[in-house]
Design a protein around this motif. Structure first.
Motif, PDB file in Angstrom:
ATOM      1  N   THR A 199       0.831  -1.208   0.000  1.00  0.00           N
ATOM      2  CA  THR A 199       0.000   0.000   0.000  1.00  0.00           C
ATOM      3  C   THR A 199       0.862   1.253   0.000  1.00  0.00           C
ATOM      4  O   THR A 199       0.626   2.199  -0.767  1.00  0.00           O
ATOM      5  N   VAL A 200       1.878   1.276   0.872  1.00  0.00           N
ATOM      6  CA  VAL A 200       2.767   2.435   0.949  1.00  0.00           C
ATOM      7  C   VAL A 200       3.493   2.634  -0.380  1.00  0.00           C
ATOM      8  O   VAL A 200       3.596   3.760  -0.899  1.00  0.00           O
ATOM      9  N   ASN A 201       4.012   1.556  -0.945  1.00  0.00           N
ATOM     10  CA  ASN A 201       4.755   1.649  -2.195  1.00  0.00           C
ATOM     11  C   ASN A 201       3.883   2.216  -3.311  1.00  0.00           C
ATOM     12  O   ASN A 201       4.308   3.096  -4.068  1.00  0.00           O
ATOM     13  N   GLU A 202       2.650   1.738  -3.399  1.00  0.00           N
ATOM     14  CA  GLU A 202       1.738   2.226  -4.432  1.00  0.00           C
ATOM     15  C   GLU A 202       1.282   3.659  -4.152  1.00  0.00           C
ATOM     16  O   GLU A 202       1.157   4.477  -5.069  1.00  0.00           O
ATOM     17  N   ALA A 203       1.032   3.973  -2.869  1.00  0.00           N
ATOM     18  CA  ALA A 203       0.635   5.342  -2.518  1.00  0.00           C
ATOM     19  C   ALA A 203       1.739   6.329  -2.866  1.00  0.00           C
ATOM     20  O   ALA A 203       1.479   7.444  -3.338  1.00  0.00           O
ATOM     21  N   ALA A 204       2.990   5.921  -2.656  1.00  0.00           N
ATOM     22  CA  ALA A 204       4.121   6.780  -3.011  1.00  0.00           C
ATOM     23  C   ALA A 204       4.165   7.018  -4.510  1.00  0.00           C
ATOM     24  O   ALA A 204       4.438   8.136  -4.976  1.00  0.00           O
ATOM     25  N   GLU A 205       3.886   5.993  -5.302  1.00  0.00           N
ATOM     26  CA  GLU A 205       3.907   6.145  -6.745  1.00  0.00           C
ATOM     27  C   GLU A 205       2.745   7.025  -7.243  1.00  0.00           C
ATOM     28  O   GLU A 205       2.882   7.746  -8.232  1.00  0.00           O
ATOM     29  N   VAL A 206       1.613   6.961  -6.543  1.00  0.00           N
ATOM     30  CA  VAL A 206       0.496   7.857  -6.866  1.00  0.00           C
ATOM     31  C   VAL A 206       0.943   9.314  -6.734  1.00  0.00           C
ATOM     32  O   VAL A 206       0.636  10.168  -7.567  1.00  0.00           O
ATOM     33  N   VAL A 207       1.705   9.596  -5.663  1.00  0.00           N
ATOM     34  CA  VAL A 207       2.244  10.940  -5.465  1.00  0.00           C
ATOM     35  C   VAL A 207       3.260  11.267  -6.551  1.00  0.00           C
ATOM     36  O   VAL A 207       3.239  12.341  -7.167  1.00  0.00           O
ATOM     37  N   GLY A 208       4.163  10.331  -6.814  1.00  0.00           N
ATOM     38  CA  GLY A 208       5.209  10.563  -7.804  1.00  0.00           C
ATOM     39  C   GLY A 208       4.667  10.809  -9.195  1.00  0.00           C
ATOM     40  O   GLY A 208       5.251  11.573  -9.980  1.00  0.00           O
ATOM     41  N   LEU A 247      10.700  -3.540   2.306  1.00  0.00           N
ATOM     42  CA  LEU A 247      10.333  -3.938   0.949  1.00  0.00           C
ATOM     43  C   LEU A 247      11.406  -4.830   0.319  1.00  0.00           C
ATOM     44  O   LEU A 247      11.088  -5.825  -0.357  1.00  0.00           O
ATOM     45  N   LEU A 248      12.668  -4.497   0.549  1.00  0.00           N
ATOM     46  CA  LEU A 248      13.754  -5.302  -0.021  1.00  0.00           C
ATOM     47  C   LEU A 248      13.782  -6.700   0.586  1.00  0.00           C
ATOM     48  O   LEU A 248      14.048  -7.687  -0.117  1.00  0.00           O
ATOM     49  N   VAL A 249      13.483  -6.808   1.883  1.00  0.00           N
ATOM     50  CA  VAL A 249      13.390  -8.135   2.511  1.00  0.00           C
ATOM     51  C   VAL A 249      12.241  -8.921   1.898  1.00  0.00           C
ATOM     52  O   VAL A 249      12.374 -10.109   1.579  1.00  0.00           O
ATOM     53  N   LEU A 250      11.104  -8.276   1.724  1.00  0.00           N
ATOM     54  CA  LEU A 250       9.955  -8.951   1.128  1.00  0.00           C
ATOM     55  C   LEU A 250      10.249  -9.377  -0.308  1.00  0.00           C
ATOM     56  O   LEU A 250       9.854 -10.475  -0.735  1.00  0.00           O
ATOM     57  N   LEU A 251      10.943  -8.524  -1.040  1.00  0.00           N
ATOM     58  CA  LEU A 251      11.324  -8.870  -2.404  1.00  0.00           C
ATOM     59  C   LEU A 251      12.228 -10.095  -2.413  1.00  0.00           C
ATOM     60  O   LEU A 251      12.035 -11.029  -3.209  1.00  0.00           O
ATOM     61  N   GLU A 252      13.208 -10.114  -1.507  1.00  0.00           N
ATOM     62  CA  GLU A 252      14.139 -11.249  -1.433  1.00  0.00           C
ATOM     63  C   GLU A 252      13.435 -12.529  -1.018  1.00  0.00           C
ATOM     64  O   GLU A 252      13.703 -13.609  -1.570  1.00  0.00           O
ATOM     65  N   CYS A 253      12.539 -12.423  -0.044  1.00  0.00           N
ATOM     66  CA  CYS A 253      11.917 -13.625   0.525  1.00  0.00           C
ATOM     67  C   CYS A 253      10.769 -14.172  -0.310  1.00  0.00           C
ATOM     68  O   CYS A 253      10.432 -15.356  -0.200  1.00  0.00           O
ATOM     69  N   THR A 254      10.137 -13.328  -1.119  1.00  0.00           N
ATOM     70  CA  THR A 254       9.005 -13.785  -1.921  1.00  0.00           C
ATOM     71  C   THR A 254       9.322 -13.882  -3.406  1.00  0.00           C
ATOM     72  O   THR A 254       8.672 -14.643  -4.138  1.00  0.00           O
ATOM     73  N   GLY A 255      10.309 -13.092  -3.867  1.00  0.00           N
ATOM     74  CA  GLY A 255      10.579 -13.032  -5.296  1.00  0.00           C
ATOM     75  C   GLY A 255       9.522 -12.271  -6.078  1.00  0.00           C
ATOM     76  O   GLY A 255       9.561 -12.232  -7.310  1.00  0.00           O
ATOM     77  N   ASP A 256       8.590 -11.633  -5.373  1.00  0.00           N
ATOM     78  CA  ASP A 256       7.485 -10.924  -6.016  1.00  0.00           C
ATOM     79  C   ASP A 256       7.913  -9.510  -6.383  1.00  0.00           C
ATOM     80  O   ASP A 256       8.223  -8.701  -5.499  1.00  0.00           O
ATOM     81  N   PRO A 257       7.945  -9.158  -7.669  1.00  0.00           N
ATOM     82  CA  PRO A 257       8.427  -7.835  -8.073  1.00  0.00           C
ATOM     83  C   PRO A 257       7.570  -6.682  -7.571  1.00  0.00           C
ATOM     84  O   PRO A 257       8.007  -5.523  -7.616  1.00  0.00           O
ATOM     85  N   ARG A 258       6.367  -6.965  -7.090  1.00  0.00           N
ATOM     86  CA  ARG A 258       5.534  -5.886  -6.541  1.00  0.00           C
ATOM     87  C   ARG A 258       6.183  -5.232  -5.332  1.00  0.00           C
ATOM     88  O   ARG A 258       5.846  -4.100  -4.982  1.00  0.00           O
ATOM     89  N   PHE A 259       7.096  -5.945  -4.674  1.00  0.00           N
ATOM     90  CA  PHE A 259       7.747  -5.405  -3.485  1.00  0.00           C
ATOM     91  C   PHE A 259       9.002  -4.600  -3.799  1.00  0.00           C
ATOM     92  O   PHE A 259       9.671  -4.131  -2.882  1.00  0.00           O
ATOM     93  N   ARG A 260       9.333  -4.427  -5.072  1.00  0.00           N
ATOM     94  CA  ARG A 260      10.498  -3.625  -5.412  1.00  0.00           C
ATOM     95  C   ARG A 260      10.203  -2.158  -5.080  1.00  0.00           C
ATOM     96  O   ARG A 260       9.207  -1.603  -5.557  1.00  0.00           O
TER      97      ARG A 260
END
Length: 292
Positions: A199-208, A247-260
């Motif tokens: 949610t935070v990652n997407e909310a930040a991109e909405v601002v960007g 987010l980087l931990v989640l990316l590493e542990c899940t492999g899901d690019p949504r967490f980049r």
């Protein structure tokens, strides 16, 4: 309380948890490399005293004892070896997998066999940390919310090898300091951060991308969904650097690019705008808190 509780790390969260424990009557030993000097201890004590006074102003119903008596229950050491008599230890190091794995190995070597080893990790699977010990049944997650002295609920993470006794000891300790544990199963990010970080990652991109500014994004969540702060003020409170690490931990542990981590978050962190602790993030803060 007869049991000594150790806290590894004297950042904002570590000191907040030490404050909660001491306020609840526990004798606490804080491990902090800065404790090797008188100036380091003095700085931590000053921050702790400020935290206790603020908690008494903001939540007077939680007040139990005078500030000096609470502080008197806390001692300091610069080495993990100082936890050789602790019955329960809460690790509060930065969100880095190799660092936490090393700390759990060190704790396992020095703490009494019956000691529970807990982590406040916000995303690292607890069983991954337990694998660095000879007591995986006594390893558990205690994901405190920030600021710890003002939040009544803790996300308690039971890994596959966490024993029923360890879980009950954890829930009892939390109850003794006035907090409720909500038990969830193990997995990257558990419940809160598996959802919140996206949610935070997407909310930040909405601002960007210019769809809305930060204040508007938060207001939409507050007024339309009843959120207390909105995702971007929440991120500022957590610390945007911590959000990126998580987010980087989640990316590493899940492999899901949504967490980049997205560009907007990374640019703010690179600019030193890490949230309320630095005075600015998505929002501006007139009185920056001490940086952890």
């Amino acid at each position: 309380m007869s049991e000594i509780v150790g806290v590894v790390g004297a950042g904002t969260m570590g000191l907040g948890i030490a404050q909660c424990l001491a306020d609840g009557g526990y004798d606490v030993v804080v491990v902090d490399p800065a404790a090797g000097s008188a100036a380091g201890v003095a700085g931590a004590l000053a921050r702790l005293r400020t935290g206790l006074r603020q908690a008494r102003l903001l939540a007077p119903h939680r007040v139990r004892e005078p500030v000096d008596r609470v502080i008197g229950r806390i001692s300091w050491t610069d080495r993990v070896a100082g936890l050789d008599r602790a019955g329960y230890v809460i690790e509060c190091a930065p969100e880095r997998i190799p660092l936490k794995e090393r700390i759990f190995g060190e704790l396992d070597a020095v703490c009494p066999p019956r000691a529970v080893l807990a982590s406040i990790t916000s995303a690292i699977p607890i069983d991954l940390l337990a694998a660095n010990t000879r007591r995986p049944d006594r390893v558990i997650g205690t994901h405190f919310m920030n600021p710890a002295p003002l939040k009544d609920t803790v996300e308690v993470v039971r890994a596959p090898r966490t024993s029923a006794e360890t879980l009950q000891r954890t829930l009892d300790l939390l109850a003794a300091i006035g907090k409720t544990g909500i038990v969830v199963a193990d997995g990257p990010g558990f419940v809160i951060n598996r959802v919140l970080m996206l949610t935070v990652n997407e909310a930040a991109e909405v601002v960007g991308q210019g769809t809305a500014d930060a204040a508007t994004v938060d207001r939409v969540f507050q007024d339309c969904l009843g959120h207390a702060m909105g995702p971007l003020r929440t991120a500022d409170l957590i610390g945007l650097d911590t959000v990126v690490d998580t987010l980087l931990v989640l990316l590493e542990c899940t492999g899901d690019p949504r967490f980049r981590p997205g560009r907007t978050l990374l640019e703010l962190v690179r600019a030193g705008r890490c949230g309320s602790k630095t005075g600015s993030g998505f929002h501006q803060y007139p009185r920056p808190a001490a940086i952890s």
